[in-house]
Write an enzyme that holds these catalytic residues in place. Structure first.
Site, mmCIF file in Angstrom:
data_model
loop_
_atom_site.group_PDB
_atom_site.id
_atom_site.type_symbol
_atom_site.label_atom_id
_atom_site.label_comp_id
_atom_site.label_asym_id
_atom_site.label_seq_id
_atom_site.Cartn_x
_atom_site.Cartn_y
_atom_site.Cartn_z
ATOM 1 N N ASP A 174 85.387 -10.481 -67.338
ATOM 2 C CA ASP A 174 85.099 -11.680 -68.121
ATOM 3 C C ASP A 174 83.600 -11.772 -68.427
ATOM 4 O O ASP A 174 83.184 -12.032 -69.554
ATOM 5 C CB ASP A 174 85.564 -12.912 -67.341
ATOM 6 C CG ASP A 174 85.513 -14.197 -68.147
ATOM 7 O OD1 ASP A 174 85.581 -14.133 -69.391
ATOM 8 O OD2 ASP A 174 85.423 -15.274 -67.528
ATOM 9 N N HIS A 257 86.894 -12.686 -76.573
ATOM 10 C CA HIS A 257 87.751 -13.741 -76.038
ATOM 11 C C HIS A 257 88.861 -14.124 -77.009
ATOM 12 O O HIS A 257 89.944 -14.542 -76.585
ATOM 13 C CB HIS A 257 86.923 -14.964 -75.645
ATOM 14 C CG HIS A 257 86.385 -14.880 -74.253
ATOM 15 N ND1 HIS A 257 85.293 -14.112 -73.922
ATOM 16 C CD2 HIS A 257 86.826 -15.440 -73.083
ATOM 17 C CE1 HIS A 257 85.059 -14.211 -72.616
ATOM 18 N NE2 HIS A 257 85.981 -15.002 -72.086
ATOM 19 N N HIS A 260 91.479 -11.672 -76.329
ATOM 20 C CA HIS A 260 92.169 -12.108 -75.101
ATOM 21 C C HIS A 260 93.245 -13.120 -75.439
ATOM 22 O O HIS A 260 94.394 -13.019 -74.995
ATOM 23 C CB HIS A 260 91.192 -12.728 -74.110
ATOM 24 C CG HIS A 260 91.869 -13.609 -73.091
ATOM 25 N ND1 HIS A 260 92.179 -14.941 -73.346
ATOM 26 C CD2 HIS A 260 92.336 -13.359 -71.844
ATOM 27 C CE1 HIS A 260 92.800 -15.448 -72.305
ATOM 28 N NE2 HIS A 260 92.907 -14.520 -71.384
ATOM 29 N N HIS A 274 92.780 -12.893 -66.646
ATOM 30 C CA HIS A 274 91.948 -13.239 -67.804
ATOM 31 C C HIS A 274 90.931 -12.138 -68.069
ATOM 32 O O HIS A 274 90.782 -11.653 -69.199
ATOM 33 C CB HIS A 274 91.248 -14.576 -67.521
ATOM 34 C CG HIS A 274 90.254 -14.989 -68.548
ATOM 35 N ND1 HIS A 274 90.614 -15.619 -69.724
ATOM 36 C CD2 HIS A 274 88.901 -14.882 -68.580
ATOM 37 C CE1 HIS A 274 89.527 -15.877 -70.440
ATOM 38 N NE2 HIS A 274 88.474 -15.436 -69.764
#
Length: 381
Positions: A174, A257, A260, A274
Site C-alpha cells: 500500500d 488505488h 485496486h 488491500h
C-alpha cells in the site's frame, strides 16, 4: 473566480511505540469520558488485558462492541445507533483498516470524536479523513469523506511485531504506491482526497516513505518474523502508517488505488489484502505512464522479494480473462475515480492493456533475475 487551494491535513496526534497500547486510556481521557471500542474477536483477544489495565489506571469505562469483516453501510449504521443509545463521546477502531474505517464513519454520523488504533501496519487508513465502504460480499462500494482526520492515532509496535508478517507486507504494498501516485498527481492538475491540490509537503513525505521502504523493508520483515521491535521495523511502521497516510491524502492518489478498486470487481481477488491489490495497480500505473524500463523492472524484482504480487496470475486472473479484465478496467476508470489524476487521459482499454502486458513483463523480469515464476496467492498468503 477562486482557484482550488493546496490542502494539507493530518491527525491531531500520532503516537507510535513499543507498549503504547497500555497508554490508550490516558490519551483517550483527554478527548472524552465514555469511549466505545470496536474490534473483532481475534484482535480483542490480543489487546483486552493491556487495555483493561490501562483503562482502569485512567479511570475510564471499557466498553467494546464486536466487528465483522467489512466496513459496510449496514455495519456503520449499527455502530452509529449504538453510539447514540449509550451516549458515547468517542469511538475507537481497534484492529484493521475496515474496523477503523467503520469507526470513523460512525463517529462522523453520530457527531462525536474518533480514534484509530491499528494492530498491524497493513495500510494507511488509520490517519486519513476518508473511509472505504464495501458491499456485503467485499466489493468496493464507495469512498466517504469527512471534514477532519482522526483525533488520535496510536500504534503499538510490539503488537505489530506479533502480528502475521503478511500484514506488514501488505502495508508495504500500500505504502509503495504513495510516491508513485503523488508524483503523477503533481504532474497533472488533479485533486487530492481532501479536496485540494497536492502540497509539496505531501509529496515530500511520500518520497520519504518510498526511501524508507526501499532501505528497511527486508529487515523489518525479518523483525516481525522474529517477533521483535527493531529500528528497521519502527521506521517501516511509520512509513506504512503515518507517512503513507499523509503522503496519499495531501500528495494525491492516481491509477494504483483506482486499479485496486477495480480489482475488487473480480471475485478471484476477494481473498487478497488491500496492499496486494494496490501493488498490482502500482505496476500497471508504471506501465501506463511509460516509466523508465529499469524502474519498472527494479520495482517488480523488489516487490517479488518482499512477497507482493505483481502479475495477474498471482491475483487469480490471466491475460485471457477478457470479461473480468474489462470489468476491472471499467470500475477503475469510473467518473469519480482517482485514475483521472494521471497527467493524461486514461481509458478502460489502456488499463486492460497495462494489466495484460504486466503478466509478460513480470515473468521476463523474474526469469532474467533468477526469481520464482508467479503462482496464485491464496487468501492466507
Amino acid at each position: 473566480m477562486a482557484t482550488t487551494p493546496d490542502i494539507f491535513s493530518s491527525p491531531s496526534r500520532y503516537i507510535q511505540g513499543k507498549g503504547a497500547i497500555h497508554e490508550l486510556g490516558t490519551h483517550l481521557k483527554k478527548l472524552g469520558d465514555n469511549p466505545l471500542l470496536v474490534s473483532d474477536d481475534t484482535v480483542w483477544g490480543i489487546v483486552e488485558k493491556q487495555l483493561t489495565d490501562g483503562f482502569k489506571e485512567a479511570d475510564l469505562p471499557l466498553t467494546r462492541v464486536g466487528f465483522k469483516r467489512f466496513a459496510t453501510a449496514k455495519a456503520v449504521d449499527e455502530l452509529t445507533e449504538k453510539i447514540k443509545e449509550n451516549n458515547h463521546d468517542i469511538i475507537v477502531g481497534v484492529g484493521g483498516g475496515s474496523t477503523i474505517d467503520a469507526a470513523k464513519a460512525a463517529g462522523y454520523l453520530a457527531d462525536i470524536k474518533w480514534a484509530s488504533v491499528p494492530t498491524a501496519a497493513s495500510s494507511d487508513a488509520p490517519t486519513s479523513t476518508l473511509a472505504v465502504i464495501y458491499t456485503e460480499d467485499g466489493a468496493f462500494d464507495e469512498y466517504r469523506f469527512y471534514p477532519k482526520n482522526p483525533d488520535l492515532v496510536l500504534i503499538d509496535t510490539q503488537i505489530v511485531a506479533g502480528a502475521p508478517v503478511e500484514f506488514l507486507i501488505a502495508g508495504i504494498g500500500d505504502a509503495l504506491a504513495t510516491w508513485v501516485e503523488a508524483r503523477a498527481a503533481a504532474r497533472g492538475n488533479g485533486t487530492t482526497m481532501n479536496g485540494g491540490h497536492p502540497t509539496r509537503a505531501g509529496g515530500a513525505l511520500a518520497k520519504l516513505c518510498w526511501d524508507i521502504l526501499w532501505e528497511h523493508s527486508f529487515a523489518a520483515i525479518d523483525s516481525v518474523k522474529a517477533g521483535v521491535v527493531t529500528p528497521a521495523l519502527d521506521a517501516v511502521v511509520e512509513a506504512n502508517t503515518l507517512l503513507s497516510g499523509l503522503g496519499f491524502e495531501s500528495g494525491g492518489l492516481a491509477a494504483a488505488h483506482a486499479i485496486h478498486d477495480g480489482l475488487t470487481a473480480a471475485d478471484q481477488t476477494h481473498g487478497l489484502t488491500h496492499g496486494q491489490k494496490v501493488n498490482v495497480g502500482t505496476c500497471a500505473q508504471l506501465i501506463m505512464e511509460g516509466a523508465d524500463a529499469e524502474e519498472i523492472e527494479d520495482f517488480i524484482a523488489f516487490t517479488t522479494k518482499v512477497g507482493l504480487p505483481n502479475s495477474l496470475t498471482e491475483v487469480g486472473l490471466s491475460p485471457d480473462d477478457t470479461e473480468e479484465l474489462e470489468a476491472v478496467a471499467k470500475a477503475a476508470t469510473a467518473e469519480d475515480e482517482t485514475i483521472h489524476n494521471m497527467p493524461f487521459p486514461v481509458t478502460p482499454e489502456l488499463v486492460v492493456d497495462a494489466l495484460v502486458s504486466l503478466e509478460s513483463i513480470s515473468r521476463r523480469v523474474r526469469e532474467d533475475r533468477g526469481l520464482p515464476e508467479p503462482v496464485k496467492y491464496v487468501a492466507e498468503h
